[in-house]
Motif scaffolding. Structure first.
Motif, PDB file in Angstrom:
ATOM      1  N   SER A 104      11.674  -2.706  -5.897  1.00  0.00           N
ATOM      2  CA  SER A 104      11.452  -1.332  -6.337  1.00  0.00           C
ATOM      3  C   SER A 104      10.742  -1.359  -7.683  1.00  0.00           C
ATOM      4  O   SER A 104      10.476  -2.424  -8.252  1.00  0.00           O
ATOM      5  CB  SER A 104      12.788  -0.589  -6.452  1.00  0.00           C
ATOM      6  N   GLN A 105      10.440  -0.189  -8.226  1.00  0.00           N
ATOM      7  CA  GLN A 105       9.683  -0.092  -9.474  1.00  0.00           C
ATOM      8  C   GLN A 105      10.389  -0.791 -10.629  1.00  0.00           C
ATOM      9  O   GLN A 105       9.743  -1.364 -11.517  1.00  0.00           O
ATOM     10  CB  GLN A 105       9.440   1.377  -9.825  1.00  0.00           C
ATOM     11  N   ASP A 106      11.721  -0.792 -10.627  1.00  0.00           N
ATOM     12  CA  ASP A 106      12.462  -1.430 -11.713  1.00  0.00           C
ATOM     13  C   ASP A 106      12.753  -2.905 -11.452  1.00  0.00           C
ATOM     14  O   ASP A 106      13.481  -3.552 -12.205  1.00  0.00           O
ATOM     15  CB  ASP A 106      13.764  -0.681 -11.994  1.00  0.00           C
ATOM     16  N   GLY A 107      12.199  -3.453 -10.354  1.00  0.00           N
ATOM     17  CA  GLY A 107      12.357  -4.873 -10.073  1.00  0.00           C
ATOM     18  C   GLY A 107      13.538  -5.227  -9.199  1.00  0.00           C
ATOM     19  O   GLY A 107      13.788  -6.410  -8.920  1.00  0.00           O
ATOM     20  N   ASN A 167       0.843  -1.196   0.000  1.00  0.00           N
ATOM     21  CA  ASN A 167       0.000   0.000   0.000  1.00  0.00           C
ATOM     22  C   ASN A 167       0.879   1.248   0.000  1.00  0.00           C
ATOM     23  O   ASN A 167       2.116   1.162   0.113  1.00  0.00           O
ATOM     24  CB  ASN A 167      -0.981  -0.007   1.179  1.00  0.00           C
ATOM     25  N   GLU A 168       0.288   2.410  -0.117  1.00  0.00           N
ATOM     26  CA  GLU A 168       1.056   3.647  -0.257  1.00  0.00           C
ATOM     27  C   GLU A 168       1.976   3.896   0.939  1.00  0.00           C
ATOM     28  O   GLU A 168       3.101   4.378   0.776  1.00  0.00           O
ATOM     29  CB  GLU A 168       0.102   4.836  -0.443  1.00  0.00           C
ATOM     30  N   TYR A 169       1.501   3.579   2.135  1.00  0.00           N
ATOM     31  CA  TYR A 169       2.311   3.798   3.342  1.00  0.00           C
ATOM     32  C   TYR A 169       3.608   3.004   3.268  1.00  0.00           C
ATOM     33  O   TYR A 169       4.701   3.542   3.493  1.00  0.00           O
ATOM     34  CB  TYR A 169       1.517   3.404   4.577  1.00  0.00           C
ATOM     35  N   TYR A 170       3.510   1.715   2.949  1.00  0.00           N
ATOM     36  CA  TYR A 170       4.709   0.876   2.910  1.00  0.00           C
ATOM     37  C   TYR A 170       5.561   1.159   1.686  1.00  0.00           C
ATOM     38  O   TYR A 170       6.788   0.989   1.722  1.00  0.00           O
ATOM     39  CB  TYR A 170       4.322  -0.598   2.982  1.00  0.00           C
ATOM     40  N   GLN A 171       4.933   1.581   0.594  1.00  0.00           N
ATOM     41  CA  GLN A 171       5.722   1.950  -0.573  1.00  0.00           C
ATOM     42  C   GLN A 171       6.674   3.089  -0.229  1.00  0.00           C
ATOM     43  O   GLN A 171       7.853   3.079  -0.605  1.00  0.00           O
ATOM     44  CB  GLN A 171       4.802   2.357  -1.728  1.00  0.00           C
ATOM     45  N   GLU A 172       6.158   4.080   0.482  1.00  0.00           N
ATOM     46  CA  GLU A 172       6.986   5.222   0.859  1.00  0.00           C
ATOM     47  C   GLU A 172       8.004   4.847   1.935  1.00  0.00           C
ATOM     48  O   GLU A 172       9.179   5.215   1.846  1.00  0.00           O
ATOM     49  CB  GLU A 172       6.100   6.362   1.366  1.00  0.00           C
ATOM     50  N   LYS A 173       7.562   4.087   2.911  1.00  0.00           N
ATOM     51  CA  LYS A 173       8.433   3.734   4.031  1.00  0.00           C
ATOM     52  C   LYS A 173       9.565   2.811   3.611  1.00  0.00           C
ATOM     53  O   LYS A 173      10.708   2.968   4.056  1.00  0.00           O
ATOM     54  CB  LYS A 173       7.608   3.069   5.135  1.00  0.00           C
ATOM     55  N   HIS A 174       9.280   1.847   2.755  1.00  0.00           N
ATOM     56  CA  HIS A 174      10.262   0.839   2.370  1.00  0.00           C
ATOM     57  C   HIS A 174      10.917   1.103   1.022  1.00  0.00           C
ATOM     58  O   HIS A 174      11.775   0.325   0.604  1.00  0.00           O
ATOM     59  CB  HIS A 174       9.614  -0.539   2.356  1.00  0.00           C
ATOM     60  N   GLN A 175      10.464   2.171   0.334  1.00  0.00           N
ATOM     61  CA  GLN A 175      11.007   2.479  -0.987  1.00  0.00           C
ATOM     62  C   GLN A 175      10.878   1.277  -1.920  1.00  0.00           C
ATOM     63  O   GLN A 175      11.802   0.901  -2.652  1.00  0.00           O
ATOM     64  CB  GLN A 175      12.474   2.916  -0.869  1.00  0.00           C
ATOM     65  N   ALA A 176       9.705   0.662  -1.858  1.00  0.00           N
ATOM     66  CA  ALA A 176       9.434  -0.529  -2.657  1.00  0.00           C
ATOM     67  C   ALA A 176       7.979  -0.489  -3.121  1.00  0.00           C
ATOM     68  O   ALA A 176       7.161   0.254  -2.570  1.00  0.00           O
ATOM     69  CB  ALA A 176       9.698  -1.782  -1.840  1.00  0.00           C
ATOM     70  N   GLU A 177       7.674  -1.284  -4.142  1.00  0.00           N
ATOM     71  CA  GLU A 177       6.306  -1.315  -4.672  1.00  0.00           C
ATOM     72  C   GLU A 177       5.625  -2.665  -4.505  1.00  0.00           C
ATOM     73  O   GLU A 177       4.442  -2.730  -4.193  1.00  0.00           O
ATOM     74  CB  GLU A 177       6.314  -0.926  -6.154  1.00  0.00           C
TER      75      GLU A 177
END
Length: 273
Positions: A235-238, A205-215
């Protein structure tokens, strides 16, 4: 658990001859039924992770835990007893600095923590709080609100296993990553270190995406206990930016007094509060 029914069509032949040998239709049906038996619902695997400490008596082993966002790279050795008189011995070694080693021992209500880099230790008496595990057994009982804010209801770790909980009692991952069932799927079954696993893939989710710098994330969960044997966050590039990777693990073997003991060098100073 609801299970699919396999229907046998108009197969009258009992044997299928192939170029590499003989395979009976019965064998193929047995294999297919085994796959059906291995299937789990989302709620079942979620419940398993939130309550893993109920599903094994002892565990010992080693895992690596690295996080780009958290800026750490650890190797964690553990020996944990969850039932009867819960106890744990944990050794956390920083792979970035071999002098940074932290050990903790919890036994008979006393928590001892040793910091080898500082040559010091602390001893604390611990009173474990009572927690009605049956009341909070299902996932729906582990989410609430406080002052209008979302709240995770965490069970207390009776063995005080420190960072080993990231693998052995992964309720934080279960609560945070699996809350929205639309964001993840069970993508298969597999084997990891000779243990049967359920494989989960999803989007943070958005919270963990920002916190962990991962998607996105992928989990390998022991299907009998709920232990998180492996985790990867991408991350976004895998690129893998966070991971947990179990190197060895033994479940339900006896732990002796020697296993649950720390030898503190005489020159180490005891911290006072």
């Amino acid at each position: 658990m609801k299970k699919s029914k396999l229907l046998i069509g108009l197969f009258t032949a009992s044997v299928l001859v192939t170029s590499i040998g003989v395979t009976t239709y019965k064998d193929e049906i047995v294999k297919a039924n085994q796959l059906v038996e291995q299937s789990m619902s989302k709620e079942e695997i979620h419940t398993l992770m939130l309550n893993s400490i109920d599903n094994y008596k002892t565990v010992k082993g080693t895992f690596e835990y690295k996080s780009k966002a958290g800026n750490f790279d650890y190797e964690i050795n553990y020996k944990v007893k969850t039932q009867g008189n819960p106890a744990s011995k944990i050794k956390i070694t920083s792979k970035d600095n071999n002098n940074d080693v932290h050990e903790s021992l919890f036994v008979e209500g006393k928590l001892t923590e040793v910091t080898h880099k500082n040559k010091s230790f602390e001893e604390t008496g611990v009173i474990t709080g009572r927690f009605d595990k049956e009341k909070y057994k299902t996932p729906r009982d582990r989410y609430g609100k406080q002052n209008g804010e979302a709240l995770f209801i965490r069970r207390q770790d009776p063995s005080f296993m420190n960072m080993a909980a990231a693998s052995l009692f992964p309720q934080n991952v279960g609560l945070g990553y699996l809350e929205n069932y639309n964001n993840w799927e069970i993508t298969g079954n597999g084997n990891f270190l000779n243990l049967d696993v359920v494989i989960i893939e999803g989007k943070l989710n958005e919270y963990y995406q920002e916190k962990h710098q991962a998607e996105n994330f992928k989990l390998w969960v022991h299907r009998d206990s709920g232990i998180l044997l492996k985790l990867e966050e991408y991350s976004q590039d895998g690129t893998v930016v966070d991971f947990i990777n179990t190197k060895k693990i033994k479940l339900n073997e006896s732990l002796s007094d020697v296993d649950l003991n720390i030898n503190i060098p005489k020159e180490y100073k005891k911290n006072k509060f």
